[in-house]
Write a protein that holds these residues in place. Structure first.
Motif, short mmCIF file in Angstrom:
data_model
loop_
_atom_site.label_atom_id
_atom_site.label_comp_id
_atom_site.label_asym_id
_atom_site.label_seq_id
_atom_site.Cartn_x
_atom_site.Cartn_y
_atom_site.Cartn_z
N SER A 1 -2.94 -5.69 7.00
CA SER A 1 -2.04 -4.56 6.76
C SER A 1 -2.69 -3.48 5.92
O SER A 1 -2.21 -2.37 5.87
N GLY A 2 -3.78 -3.77 5.27
CA GLY A 2 -4.44 -2.76 4.48
C GLY A 2 -5.19 -1.74 5.29
O GLY A 2 -5.60 -0.71 4.77
N ASN A 3 -5.39 -2.04 6.56
CA ASN A 3 -6.10 -1.07 7.39
C ASN A 3 -5.31 0.21 7.52
O ASN A 3 -4.12 0.21 7.83
N THR A 4 -5.99 1.32 7.30
CA THR A 4 -5.32 2.61 7.34
C THR A 4 -4.85 2.93 8.75
O THR A 4 -5.53 2.62 9.73
N ILE A 5 -3.69 3.54 8.84
CA ILE A 5 -3.13 3.96 10.11
C ILE A 5 -3.47 5.43 10.31
O ILE A 5 -3.19 6.27 9.44
N TYR A 6 -4.07 5.75 11.45
CA TYR A 6 -4.46 7.12 11.77
C TYR A 6 -3.54 7.66 12.87
O TYR A 6 -3.27 6.96 13.85
N ARG B 1 -4.73 7.16 -0.51
CA ARG B 1 -4.14 5.83 -0.35
C ARG B 1 -4.34 5.05 -1.64
O ARG B 1 -5.34 5.20 -2.31
N ARG C 1 3.65 0.72 2.88
CA ARG C 1 3.33 -0.29 3.88
C ARG C 1 3.16 -1.62 3.19
O ARG C 1 2.43 -1.71 2.20
N SER C 2 3.80 -2.64 3.70
CA SER C 2 3.68 -3.96 3.12
C SER C 2 2.26 -4.51 3.28
O SER C 2 1.56 -4.14 4.22
N ALA C 3 1.85 -5.38 2.38
CA ALA C 3 0.54 -6.02 2.50
C ALA C 3 0.62 -7.36 3.20
O ALA C 3 -0.40 -8.04 3.35
N SER C 4 1.81 -7.76 3.64
CA SER C 4 1.93 -9.01 4.38
C SER C 4 1.13 -8.90 5.66
O SER C 4 0.99 -7.82 6.23
N TYR D 1 0.85 -1.18 0.00
CA TYR D 1 0.00 0.00 0.00
C TYR D 1 0.89 1.24 0.00
O TYR D 1 1.97 1.25 0.61
N TYR E 1 0.58 11.55 3.13
CA TYR E 1 0.14 12.23 4.33
C TYR E 1 0.54 13.70 4.22
O TYR E 1 1.58 14.05 3.67
N SER F 1 3.70 -4.35 9.34
CA SER F 1 2.62 -3.41 9.57
C SER F 1 3.07 -1.96 9.60
O SER F 1 2.26 -1.07 9.50
N PHE G 1 0.77 5.62 0.49
CA PHE G 1 -0.02 6.69 1.09
C PHE G 1 0.67 8.03 0.88
O PHE G 1 1.89 8.12 0.77
N SER H 1 -4.52 1.48 14.32
CA SER H 1 -5.29 0.87 13.25
C SER H 1 -6.11 -0.27 13.84
O SER H 1 -5.87 -0.70 14.97
#
Lengths: 118, 115
Positions: free
Chosen positions: B100-105, A50, A95-98, A33, A37, A104, A35, B95
């Motif tokens: 891991s796809g969950n967005t981090i706020y 994203r 961010r990795s998708a693993s 992923y 910011y 994470s 992003f 999150s």
């Protein structure tokens, strides 16, 4: 390890014009992923947009859109109709998708400071 | 739905004192991350925690720094015997779930100044 590079320390754009911020990254993974910011003078980190790497369609959020070139490992941010409130530091992040664990975390670039002039 | 809450927003400590930074994640989030931002630099990952567990502490300095996320209450980032080089903004993020796809706020950050 993944790295994120933002080669433009500073950019300037006139109000109502369009500006593109560059970001490249290096990874051996195929699923991840990306992003953007925004960090205004208040220093709060605000998610702008994203992109999932498995999606070919570029993400769009109102005046913000990305140009995601997976083969080139490029992820640029386009801001259309720039406004004074867009002035901020912009950070690209990976961010990795693993699933979970060490994958994470977000890896950030060094940022691009965007100035918006009248 | 309140966002990620950090306190204190600003903290001043003398060299050698201890600094404690607190973070309450967004409602429903069980994953907490701490990042550090030195002046004029990007954010650097420090540690990733779930309730009562440290999952990844690869970015934590080996000495003086510790983090916890107890079953009840906020996550705490603790810096013992602070030095001037610890002066920075410390951001907490959260999150939900394990994908891991969950967005981090992110929270609004805690600014530590060591004098």
């Amino acid at each position: 390890a993944q790295t994120v590079t933002q080669s433009q320390p500073e950019m300037s754009v006139q109000e109502a014009e369009t500006v593109t911020l560059s970001c490249t990254y290096d990874t051996s993974e195929s699923d991840y992923y990306l992003f953007w910011y925004k960090q205004p003078p208040s220093r709060q980190m605000i998610l702008v947009i994203r992109q999932e790497a498995y999606k070919q369609q570029n993400a769009t959020e109102n005046r913000f859109s990305v140009n995601f070139q997976k083969a080139a490992k490029s992820f640029s941010l386009k801001i259309s109709d720039s406004q004074l409130g867009d002035a901020a530091m912009y950070f690209c992040a990976y961010r990795s998708a693993s699933r979970g664990g060490t994958a994470s975390k977000l890896t950030f670039g060094t940022g691009t400071r965007l100035q918006v002039t009248l | 739905n309140a966002g990620v809450m950090q306190n204190p927003r600003h903290l001043v400590r003398r060299r050698g004192q201890e600094a404690r930074l607190r973070c309450s994640p967004m409602k429903g989030h069980s994953h907490v991350y701490w990042y550090r931002q030195l002046p004029e630099e990007g954010l650097k990952f420090m540690v990733y925690l779930q309730k009562e567990n440290i999952i990844d502490e690869s970015g934590m300095p080996k000495e003086r720094f510790s983090a916890e996320f107890p079953k009840e209450g906020p996550s705490i980032l603790r810096i013992q015997q602070v030095v001037r080089g610890d002066s920075a903004a410390y951001f907490c993020a959260s999150s939900e779930g394990v994908r891991s796809g969950n967005t981090i706020y992110f929270g609004e950050g805690s600014w530590l100044t060591v004098v």
